[in-house]
Design a protein around this motif. Structure first.
Motif, mmCIF file in Angstrom:
data_model
loop_
_atom_site.group_PDB
_atom_site.id
_atom_site.type_symbol
_atom_site.label_atom_id
_atom_site.label_comp_id
_atom_site.label_asym_id
_atom_site.label_seq_id
_atom_site.Cartn_x
_atom_site.Cartn_y
_atom_site.Cartn_z
ATOM 1 N N TYR A 157 -4.546 1.083 -6.700
ATOM 2 C CA TYR A 157 -4.369 -0.031 -5.761
ATOM 3 C C TYR A 157 -5.722 -0.564 -5.274
ATOM 4 O O TYR A 157 -5.869 -1.753 -5.013
ATOM 5 C CB TYR A 157 -3.511 0.409 -4.562
ATOM 6 N N TYR A 158 -6.720 0.322 -5.182
ATOM 7 C CA TYR A 158 -8.057 -0.086 -4.727
ATOM 8 C C TYR A 158 -8.620 -1.151 -5.668
ATOM 9 O O TYR A 158 -9.123 -2.187 -5.229
ATOM 10 C CB TYR A 158 -8.980 1.134 -4.670
ATOM 11 N N GLN A 170 -2.885 1.788 3.025
ATOM 12 C CA GLN A 170 -2.417 1.041 1.852
ATOM 13 C C GLN A 170 -1.198 0.188 2.199
ATOM 14 O O GLN A 170 -1.079 -0.963 1.791
ATOM 15 C CB GLN A 170 -2.077 2.012 0.712
ATOM 16 N N ASP A 186 -4.699 7.362 4.418
ATOM 17 C CA ASP A 186 -4.842 6.320 3.392
ATOM 18 C C ASP A 186 -3.491 5.701 3.008
ATOM 19 O O ASP A 186 -3.422 4.544 2.610
ATOM 20 C CB ASP A 186 -5.571 6.878 2.153
ATOM 21 N N GLU A 233 -0.922 -3.860 1.845
ATOM 22 C CA GLU A 233 0.089 -4.512 0.997
ATOM 23 C C GLU A 233 0.810 -5.625 1.763
ATOM 24 O O GLU A 233 1.143 -6.670 1.207
ATOM 25 C CB GLU A 233 1.102 -3.482 0.490
ATOM 26 N N LEU A 293 -9.351 3.827 1.699
ATOM 27 C CA LEU A 293 -8.654 4.025 0.412
ATOM 28 C C LEU A 293 -9.567 4.762 -0.563
ATOM 29 O O LEU A 293 -10.756 4.422 -0.671
ATOM 30 C CB LEU A 293 -8.267 2.673 -0.189
#
Length: 982
Positions: free
Chosen positions: A276-277, A238, A234, A242, A270
């Protein structure tokens, strides 16, 4: 002056003039000539004769002229491969030109010349260009490798160009990287297992670095490549998300959708509790909303993709309902797509807004859109339980408008609401019944009939309402007929005393007067249920129904996963996987989201095994009041017709249980369920009568039911019985075809046919005499007749019909008498017969009652067909099966007969009998007596086993017959006698 002047000339002798100009010393004249050649080529003229002259013009410093010559070369190299080799030296030279534009032009043209002879000469220049100092040349050469691979894949691999391409992924120029990725992706699609794009974290990093500086199409290539990568964990997922997120704000919608595809795929990895999700979900909404401000065509593509995204992750757009509200000037295809997404996003929080919009849409002028809007209200009621009451009252308001198509759609969705919320909104039924007369669409009529049948106990005049539909039963669509049949059976089970006549009428219409197999099957099943066990019928027909699901139109999850992996491509617009519309193997790799990578493909369905299944004992011939076979006998006999069996009034039902006949006979269960009822004029419960059938009573109207006749027949005569699928193919049949027990028997020749006899004397038929016999030719039963006109008037409009008989014999086509039959004239006619007609046991068993109609009258006669006409060509049993079946049939079923005055030896007897499809399986000799063990199979699946004893010097034979239906034994003996003595 523009270049349009080159397209206006139509002079004769033009080729000769152009040739002269192309060889001119003046550069300007040469350039003008090449332009004229290209213009002629563009409008479709053949200028291939100028090939050598145009190729000579390649030796020039003028870039414009060189481009034109290269264009000509690409077009004609394939038709002039030998001449094209002349250009190779120039290519090689141009690939070393100091001007990078000329080097790139040369390599691009080389890739477009699809001629095998030339490709090997181009490898060296291409290798140099792949390592050229100028990035423009390198990026052009990268694409050229993909083109060359398409022409000669082996050559590209041998020359090591694929490795050079992989090295270009690390190039310092982002456009070279993008083109290398595009070329490798293209090659990988045609070789799915080659693992060319060996993506690893280092490669991914290089691609992400190049992503920021590429052109928009380069970015799309890189993003599509990233979408094929599966991150290790994950954190890596991520990190990639990004770096891809900035692409969401790109001006090009294709880049945006490619970025969305990458993010949708990597979001699967994720954890949902990650901060962040949530951030990513918020970032995905604005670019999707922005796409909806483009022109309608782009909006539609965006909406189709959003439809997929919303099914997978509705939370992304849950706060953006308003952008999907329909604008007055939206095209219909955009309106319908927006409506679909609105329903998917509907929730308790926004349902009030949505319903207000939908009610507004229902008053629009666009009929298709209004229908969808009304349906959407029903879907909202099913999806959001709290809104159901509000939706129902909205639908009732719409019904009050009395607009025909609005009322009909409302009734269809209210039926679904009743299914979802039983015993809650039934008070509106009275309002629905008021609009019964205005319904003219099949779906609305079927929905209303379902409501009346389902809630018959609450509707006082339910029987009258359903009877009103029954009046035009044959004009209704199949959907309405099926619903009406079920509704009346429900009504009968709820109010048996009042509706006997109604149920009798609908069962008769469905089973006897319909040629739709679905309707007939359902009718027979209901009839059988009602006649055998009304309690069981009640449990089946009035069983509690499962609640319908809130989303019946969601895409199946595994398909949805694959479509998410194809966002931004045609697959996402069609909502079909690429394999459904891309021909060949290219681009048809099945993709899955990372969360489901380990699950593998679904297993192939178990095909089952035929091993160990024994030969099925056939059905026993039932008593006089019953049918021999029934609809599901179709499981045991071959599909010999192109249509369903002909309808017949007053039909009676068979020995095998409709639902279990085939299986019961496989298991050796010979118990007889009760037959279904005969149609009568007096109302009665559907309990079948057990009396014998009356003698055949033909009337001209009944004859019309399934008479086969010439086109000149009167209006009272209907369509013929179904034709055999092929008159040349033998009628194979039964379970032994399925398990390959037939032994591959060919069609024997020399089938014995009796001489013609008088069937209908002229004195009984107003001068028409019919003589005839039966024959079996190439697996088809034929009724061979001579019609003789002994009257004083011309006879026309011939047609024929059979009464129900023991083996379902029926005309397989009309009686082919195309010319009038004059006085004292006779005509030979062969009528092919099928064995899928209505069945009733006759006395004697092989008796056939026939009606013949002409322009004078309808005449009746009886004849008897030899039973060997029904012996099929695949009647040879395996030895082991024969032995097991002989032991299995009770000794009481064995019959013994004497055949006298027969002077054949056993081999001659065997050969003669095989001509009648009586097959010898084994022969043994005991004390000077030959014993032949034989089998034959009737067209309805009944097997007959025989033991024939032949003693040398003794003219009397003994034949022992064993069969599960011993009634046929006498007829089979007659066949033995006729075949051996003639």
């Amino acid at each position: 002056m523009t270049d349009s002047k080159y397209f206006t000339t139509t002079k004769k002798g033009e080729i000769f003039e152009l040739k002269a100009e192309l060889n001119s010393d003046k550069k300007e004249k040469k350039k003008e000539a090449v332009k004229k050649v290209i213009a002629s080529m563009t409008v479709g003229k053949d200028v291939s004769a100028l090939f050598p002259d145009v190729v000579n013009c390649m030796q020039t410093d003028n870039l414009e002229l060189k481009k034109l010559v290269y264009l000509y070369l690409m077009n004609y190299a394939k038709s002039q491969p030998d001449m094209a080799i002349m250009a190779v030296n120039t290519f090689v030279k141009d690939c070393e030109d100091p001007n990078p534009l000329i080097r790139a032009l040369a390599v691009r043209t080389m890739g477009c010349i699809r001629v095998d002879k030339i490709t090997e000469y181009l490898c060296e220049p291409l290798r140099k260009c792949l390592k050229d100092e100028d990035p423009y040349v390198r990026k052009t050469a990268a694409v050229c490798v993909a083109k060359l691979h398409d022409i000669n894949a082996q050559l590209v691999e041998d020359q090591g160009f694929l490795d050079t391409l992989k090295d270009l992924i690390s190039d310092s120029n982002p456009m070279v990287v993008a083109n290398a990725v595009a070329a490798l992706s293209e090659i990988a699609e045609s070789h799915p297992n080659s693992n060319l794009l060996d993506l690893n974290p280092q490669t991914i990093n290089k691609l992400l670095t190049a992503l920021n500086e590429c052109t928009e199409w380069g970015q799309i290539f890189i993003l599509d490549c990233l979408a094929n990568y599966t991150p290790r964990d994950d954190r890596e997922s991520q990190s990639i998300c990004e770096r891809v997120t900035p692409r969401l704000s790109h001006a090009n919608s294709a880049v945006v959708l490619s970025a969305v595809k990458v993010l949708m795929k990597f979001m699967e990895m994720l954890p949902k509790d990650l901060d962040y999700y949530g951030t990513l979900l918020k970032k995905l909404a604005p670019p999707l909303v922005t796409l909806l401000s483009a022109e309608p065509e782009l909006q539609y593509v965006a909406l189709r993709n959003i439809n997929l995204i919303v099914q997978r992750r509705p939370e992304i757009l849950k706060h953006e309902m308003k952008v999907f509200f329909v604008k007055y000037n939206d095209p219909i295809y955009v309106k319908l797509e927006k409506l679909d997404i609105m329903i998917r996003l509907a929730s308790q929080a926004n349902i009030a807004q949505v319903l207000a919009e939908l009610k507004e849409y229902a008053t629009e002028v666009d009929v298709d859109f209004v229908r969808k809007a009304v349906r959407a209200i029903g879907r909202c009621a099913i999806k959001v339980e709290q809104s159901a009451e509000r939706c129902v009252s909205t639908l009732l308001d719409l019904i009050q408008t009395k607009v025909n198509y609005v009322v009909q759609e409302a009734i269809v969705v209210i039926k679904d609401i009743f299914r979802k919320y039983p015993n809650k909104y039934e008070s509106v039924i009275a309002t629905l019944c008021e609009n019964l007369d205005s319904l003219d669409e099949p779906e609305a009529r079927a929905a209303m009939i379902w409501i009346v049948g389902e809630y018959a106990e609450r509707i006082d005049n339910a029987d009258e309402l359903l009877e009103s539909f029954l009046e035009g039963f044959h004009d209704e669509s199949t959907q309405v007929q099926l619903q009406l049949l079920t509704a009346i059976v429900k009504l009968f089970l709820k109010k048996p005393t009042e509706t006997q006549e109604l149920v009798q009428q609908v069962l008769s219409l469905a089973t006897q007067d319909s040629d739709n197999p679905d309707l007939r099957d359902r009718g027979y099943i209901y009839w059988r249920l009602l006649s055998t066990d009304p309690v069981a019928a009640k449990e089946v027909v009035l069983a509690e129904k499962p609640l319908i699901s809130e989303e019946t139109d969601l895409i199946e999850p595994t398909l949805l996963e694959e479509l998410i992996c194809h966002i931004g491509t045609l697959a996402s617009v069609y909502h079909k996987p690429p394999s459904a519309f891309v021909e060949g193997s290219r681009g048809v790799q099945h993709k899955r989201l990372p969360g489901s990578v380990g699950s593998g493909e679904s297993e192939s369905p178990d095909t089952g095994s035929a091993a160990g299944v024994s030969e099925a004992p056939p059905a026993v011939i039932p008593s006089q009041g019953d049918l021999l076979g029934d609809l599901l006998n179709l499981d045991l006999t071959p599909p010999t017709t192109t249509g369903p069996p002909p309808p017949s009034s007053g039909m009676q039902m068979g020995a095998m249980d409709l639902l279990g006949g085939g299986l019961d006979s496989l298991m050796g269960d010979e118990s007889e369920p009760p037959p279904i009822p005969q149609r009568t004029d007096t109302p009665q419960s559907p309990q079948p009568p057990h009396q014998s059938p009356s003698p055949p009573d033909y009337s001209p109207t009944e004859l019309g039911g399934d008479l086969g006749g010439s086109p000149a027949m009167g209006a009272g005569f209907g369509a013929p019985a179904a034709m055999p699928a092929s008159f040349n193919a033998p009628v194979s049949g039964g379970l032994d075809d399925l398990f390959d027990l037939g032994g591959g028997v060919g069609i024997p020749t020399g089938v014995y046919s009796a001489p013609k006899t008088v069937w209908l004397p002229a004195m009984k038929a107003k001068g028409l005499e019919i003589t005839g016999t039966f024959a079996r030719r190439a697996g088809v039963i034929q009724m061979e007749m001579t019609l003789n006109n002994k009257a004083m008037s011309v006879m026309t409009d011939f047609a024929i019909q059979f009464n129900r008989n023991s083996f379902g014999l029926a005309p397989a086509g009309p009686l082919q008498i195309l010319t009038p039959l004059s006085p004292n004239q006779s005509i030979e006619v062969a009528l092919p017969l099928s064995t899928v007609g209505p069945v009733m046991k006759m006395e004697p068993l092989n008796n056939l009652q026939v009606a013949v109609k002409n322009n004078i009258d309808v005449f009746y006669f009886s004849c008897q067909y030899p039973i060997n006409m029904l012996f099929v060509e695949d009647g040879k049993m395996e030895r082991q099966v024969f032995l097991a079946t002989w032991k299995d049939i009770p000794n009481d079923n064995e019959s013994q007969f004497q055949i006298k005055d027969c002077h054949l030896n056993s081999d001659a007897a065997s050969t003669k009998l095989q001509g009648s499809n009586i097959f010898t399986i084994a022969k043994r000799t005991v004390e000077g007596q030959d014993m032949l063990y034989q089998s034959m199979k009737l067209s309805n699946g009944i097997w007959v086993l025989a033991e024939l004893r032949v003693q040398a010097g003794n003219p009397n034979y003994t034949v022992s017959l064993k069969c599960r239906a011993p009634e046929v034994s006498q007829c089979v003996f007659q066949t033995y006698e006729a075949a051996l003595k003639n």
